[in-house]
Design a protein around this motif. Structure first.
Motif, mmCIF file in Angstrom:
data_model
loop_
_atom_site.group_PDB
_atom_site.id
_atom_site.type_symbol
_atom_site.label_atom_id
_atom_site.label_comp_id
_atom_site.label_asym_id
_atom_site.label_seq_id
_atom_site.Cartn_x
_atom_site.Cartn_y
_atom_site.Cartn_z
ATOM 1 N N MET A 1 45.776 39.351 26.531
ATOM 2 C CA MET A 1 44.443 38.622 27.394
ATOM 3 C C MET A 1 43.024 39.517 26.849
ATOM 4 S SD MET A 1 43.955 36.791 30.825
ATOM 5 C CE MET A 1 45.365 35.613 30.726
ATOM 6 N N THR A 2 42.226 38.702 26.188
ATOM 7 C CA THR A 2 41.036 39.820 25.758
ATOM 8 C C THR A 2 40.104 39.823 27.088
ATOM 9 O OG1 THR A 2 39.584 37.861 25.404
ATOM 10 C CG2 THR A 2 41.304 38.850 23.549
ATOM 11 N N ASP A 3 38.839 40.610 26.777
ATOM 12 C CA ASP A 3 38.137 40.781 27.987
ATOM 13 C C ASP A 3 36.730 39.776 27.719
ATOM 14 O OD1 ASP A 3 39.442 42.602 29.297
ATOM 15 O OD2 ASP A 3 38.505 44.262 28.393
ATOM 16 N N ASN A 4 37.058 38.787 26.790
ATOM 17 C CA ASN A 4 35.904 37.802 26.731
ATOM 18 C C ASN A 4 35.845 37.027 28.118
ATOM 19 O OD1 ASN A 4 34.672 35.125 26.151
ATOM 20 N ND2 ASN A 4 34.878 35.710 23.990
ATOM 21 N N LYS A 5 34.564 36.771 28.707
ATOM 22 C CA LYS A 5 34.654 36.013 29.944
ATOM 23 C C LYS A 5 35.325 34.807 29.820
ATOM 24 C CE LYS A 5 32.113 38.189 33.128
ATOM 25 N NZ LYS A 5 32.488 38.480 34.667
ATOM 26 N N ASP A 6 35.333 33.979 28.830
ATOM 27 C CA ASP A 6 35.780 32.724 28.438
ATOM 28 C C ASP A 6 37.358 32.725 28.700
ATOM 29 O OD1 ASP A 6 33.133 31.733 28.401
ATOM 30 O OD2 ASP A 6 33.262 31.770 26.177
ATOM 31 N N THR A 7 37.985 33.801 28.184
ATOM 32 C CA THR A 7 39.469 33.925 28.465
ATOM 33 C C THR A 7 39.994 34.571 29.727
ATOM 34 O OG1 THR A 7 39.356 35.982 27.087
ATOM 35 C CG2 THR A 7 39.330 33.835 25.722
ATOM 36 N N LEU A 8 39.070 35.022 30.428
ATOM 37 C CA LEU A 8 39.586 35.898 31.529
ATOM 38 C C LEU A 8 40.302 34.864 32.578
ATOM 39 C CD1 LEU A 8 36.693 38.598 32.140
ATOM 40 C CD2 LEU A 8 39.030 39.125 31.210
ATOM 41 N N ALA A 9 41.167 35.382 33.131
ATOM 42 C CA ALA A 9 42.025 34.858 34.351
ATOM 43 C C ALA A 9 40.959 34.822 35.409
ATOM 44 C CB ALA A 9 43.146 35.039 34.268
ATOM 45 N N THR A 10 41.073 34.063 36.476
ATOM 46 C CA THR A 10 40.519 34.197 37.763
ATOM 47 C C THR A 10 41.867 34.075 38.822
ATOM 48 O OG1 THR A 10 40.072 31.928 37.849
ATOM 49 C CG2 THR A 10 38.217 33.278 36.964
ATOM 50 N N THR A 11 41.347 34.609 40.098
ATOM 51 C CA THR A 11 42.158 34.756 41.074
ATOM 52 C C THR A 11 41.790 33.435 42.021
ATOM 53 O OG1 THR A 11 40.917 35.982 42.892
ATOM 54 C CG2 THR A 11 42.386 37.180 41.219
ATOM 55 N N PRO A 12 42.503 32.809 43.104
ATOM 56 C CA PRO A 12 42.006 32.030 43.979
ATOM 57 C C PRO A 12 41.010 32.117 44.961
ATOM 58 C CG PRO A 12 44.467 32.240 44.180
ATOM 59 C CD PRO A 12 43.992 33.384 43.256
ATOM 60 N N LEU A 13 40.458 33.583 44.918
ATOM 61 C CA LEU A 13 39.282 33.782 45.366
ATOM 62 C C LEU A 13 37.947 34.247 44.473
ATOM 63 C CD1 LEU A 13 40.782 36.490 48.116
ATOM 64 C CD2 LEU A 13 40.375 34.080 48.200
ATOM 65 N N HIS A 14 38.217 33.794 43.460
ATOM 66 C CA HIS A 14 37.126 34.150 42.611
ATOM 67 C C HIS A 14 35.485 33.454 43.085
ATOM 68 C CE1 HIS A 14 34.393 33.693 38.613
ATOM 69 N NE2 HIS A 14 35.150 34.809 38.362
ATOM 70 N N ALA A 15 35.756 32.384 43.444
ATOM 71 C CA ALA A 15 34.662 31.557 43.968
ATOM 72 C C ALA A 15 33.771 32.195 45.080
ATOM 73 C CB ALA A 15 34.495 30.163 44.151
ATOM 74 N N LEU A 16 34.889 32.809 45.978
ATOM 75 C CA LEU A 16 34.323 33.471 47.175
ATOM 76 C C LEU A 16 33.522 34.959 46.855
ATOM 77 C CD1 LEU A 16 34.043 33.945 50.176
ATOM 78 C CD2 LEU A 16 36.573 34.887 50.115
ATOM 79 N N HIS A 17 33.993 35.526 45.809
ATOM 80 C CA HIS A 17 33.569 37.073 45.155
ATOM 81 C C HIS A 17 32.251 36.609 44.781
ATOM 82 C CE1 HIS A 17 37.309 38.708 45.677
ATOM 83 N NE2 HIS A 17 37.974 38.117 44.693
ATOM 84 N N VAL A 18 32.035 35.414 43.968
ATOM 85 C CA VAL A 18 30.576 35.345 43.397
ATOM 86 C C VAL A 18 29.696 35.076 44.622
ATOM 87 C CG1 VAL A 18 29.532 33.582 41.865
ATOM 88 C CG2 VAL A 18 31.771 34.658 41.386
ATOM 89 N N GLU A 19 30.046 34.116 45.450
ATOM 90 C CA GLU A 19 29.563 33.715 46.776
ATOM 91 C C GLU A 19 29.002 34.830 47.478
ATOM 92 O OE1 GLU A 19 30.103 31.689 51.085
ATOM 93 O OE2 GLU A 19 31.087 30.706 49.191
ATOM 94 N N LEU A 20 29.830 35.935 47.723
ATOM 95 C CA LEU A 20 29.586 37.338 48.459
ATOM 96 C C LEU A 20 28.623 38.091 47.369
ATOM 97 C CD1 LEU A 20 32.988 37.705 49.865
ATOM 98 C CD2 LEU A 20 30.775 36.808 51.114
ATOM 99 N N GLY A 21 28.392 37.748 46.209
ATOM 100 C CA GLY A 21 27.546 38.879 45.536
ATOM 101 C C GLY A 21 28.203 39.847 44.565
#
Length: 370
Positions: A1-21
């Motif tokens: 998997m590359t480090d391109n943002k479009d190809t990165l996997a996310t965890t089930p808590l990704h939206a929470l991380h973003v919300e928390l800054g």
């Protein structure tokens, strides 16, 4: 998997991380939080004084099932699973035929299966290795529908036992299945910070709500990858791909304690002849702890030199230790220079920085052993 943002996997808590800054960065093929607005130093110290919540869902969770599954898994690693109590966790390694470490992992036998937690960057190669090496009757099941949270720190037991009183009696390196706040969890009293705490496997669909319930406690703050790294370094714990890899044996890495005593006599794992010989005769080089002066860290890759300026080793992990209040590092030195108190120098941007070989951990472990 590359480090391109479009190809990165996310965890089930990704939206929470973003919300928390959370400041998101690529890590092992995932988009992960390196820190939150309070910063790495604050997160580190909060975990040492209260409780920190880590998202470690990028790590691999695997069940191995089949006939004589404990014996089968034992052929690939140096833990004693056959004689282990069910639910007793073991820190161990998948090894290659030269005794090199393919991955370090947690492995826990149960009555009808063996459960493993694998490093994120290695999990697919680990799973392929297991499938290729285990007998045909064994089934390797990746639990990729699960999240994994780590609650770490001196208040972790008080926080979690408010939701599930039974966790208070659990001892370090044990695992069990429990319902916590209506969520089916597989919980271990373990972690990689040197603090007391738990790792909690939860269904991915329920992970966000579960994490929010923990964060609703004023004692709990979210902690990112940056503080996770400085915490494990202060605790003297290896990071795969940095302090240990396929070219390193457990004996060179000062991890002989993780080779079960019963396996040191019988062998029966990859590279056993090399590893048992190294235990008997010692190794030319050894992983050591290093403490520097001042506040400036000595980072991974810095060469270690003697008074004559000759290169004698290399730093594999290094940072400023907020709790140790000093630059701390790990690296490899010749065995004759590995005793605590030995003076060496690290080359940082062409300048020599004095360092002293020190016992690890740099900060005392506070695991709950009952």
């Amino acid at each position: 998997m590359t480090d391109n943002k479009d190809t990165l996997a996310t965890t089930p808590l990704h939206a929470l991380h973003v919300e928390l800054g959370g400041r998101m960065v690529p890590f092992a093929g995932y988009d992960m939080p390196v820190q939150y607005p309070d910063g790495i130093m604050s997160e580190h110290l909060h975990c040492r004084s209260a409780a920190g919540l880590f998202d470690v869902s990028h790590m691999g969770q695997v069940r191995v099932k089949g006939k004589d599954v404990r014996q089968a898994v034992e052929t690939l690693l140096p833990a004693d699973l056959v004689n282990s109590e069910a639910g007793r966790m073991h820190y161990s390694f998948l090894l290659n035929d030269k005794g090199g470490i393919l991955d370090d992992l947690m492995v826990t036998p149960f009555e009808d299966h063996v459960f493993m937690v694998l490093n994120a960057a290695c999990k697919q190669s680990d799973i392929a290795h297991l499938k290729a090496r285990l007998p045909a009757g064994c089934e390797v099941i990746e639990e990729d529908d699960k999240a994994l949270l780590a609650l770490q720190g001196p208040e972790a037991a008080n926080v979690l036992s408010a939701l599930a009183p039974d966790v208070a009696e659990m001892r370090f390196m044990t695992m069990r299945d429990l319902d916590i706040a209506g969520v089916p969890c597989r919980i271990s009293r373990s972690g990689y910070t040197g603090e007391d705490g738990y790792e909690i496997s939860v269904p991915g669909a329920q992970a966000d709500a579960f994490a929010r319930k923990l964060l609703a406690d004023a004692r709990v703050k979210p902690i990112g990858l940056g503080a996770r790294d400085s915490l494990r370094l202060e605790a003297g714990l290896c990071l795969y791909g940095h302090d240990i890899d396929e070219t390193t044996t457990p004996i060179e890495a000062a991890l002989t304690w993780a080779v079960a005593k019963s396996r040191r006599e019988a062998g029966g794992f990859p590279g056993d002849s090399i590893i048992l010989k190294q235990i008997a005769e010692k190794t030319p080089q050894r992983r050591v702890g290093l403490i520097g002066e001042g506040r400036a860290p000595v980072r991974e890759g810095a060469e270690l030199v003697n008074d004559a300026g000759e290169v004698i080793g290399k730093v594999t992990s290094g940072s400023y230790g907020p709790s140790a209040e000093a630059p701390v590092a790990m690296g490899y030195l010749p065995r004759e220079l590995s005793e605590p108190g030995t003076k060496v120098k690290a080359l940082v941007r062409g300048r020599e920085r004095p360092m002293t070989v020190a016992k690890m951990p740099f900060v005392e472990h506070r695991y709950y052993r009952g």
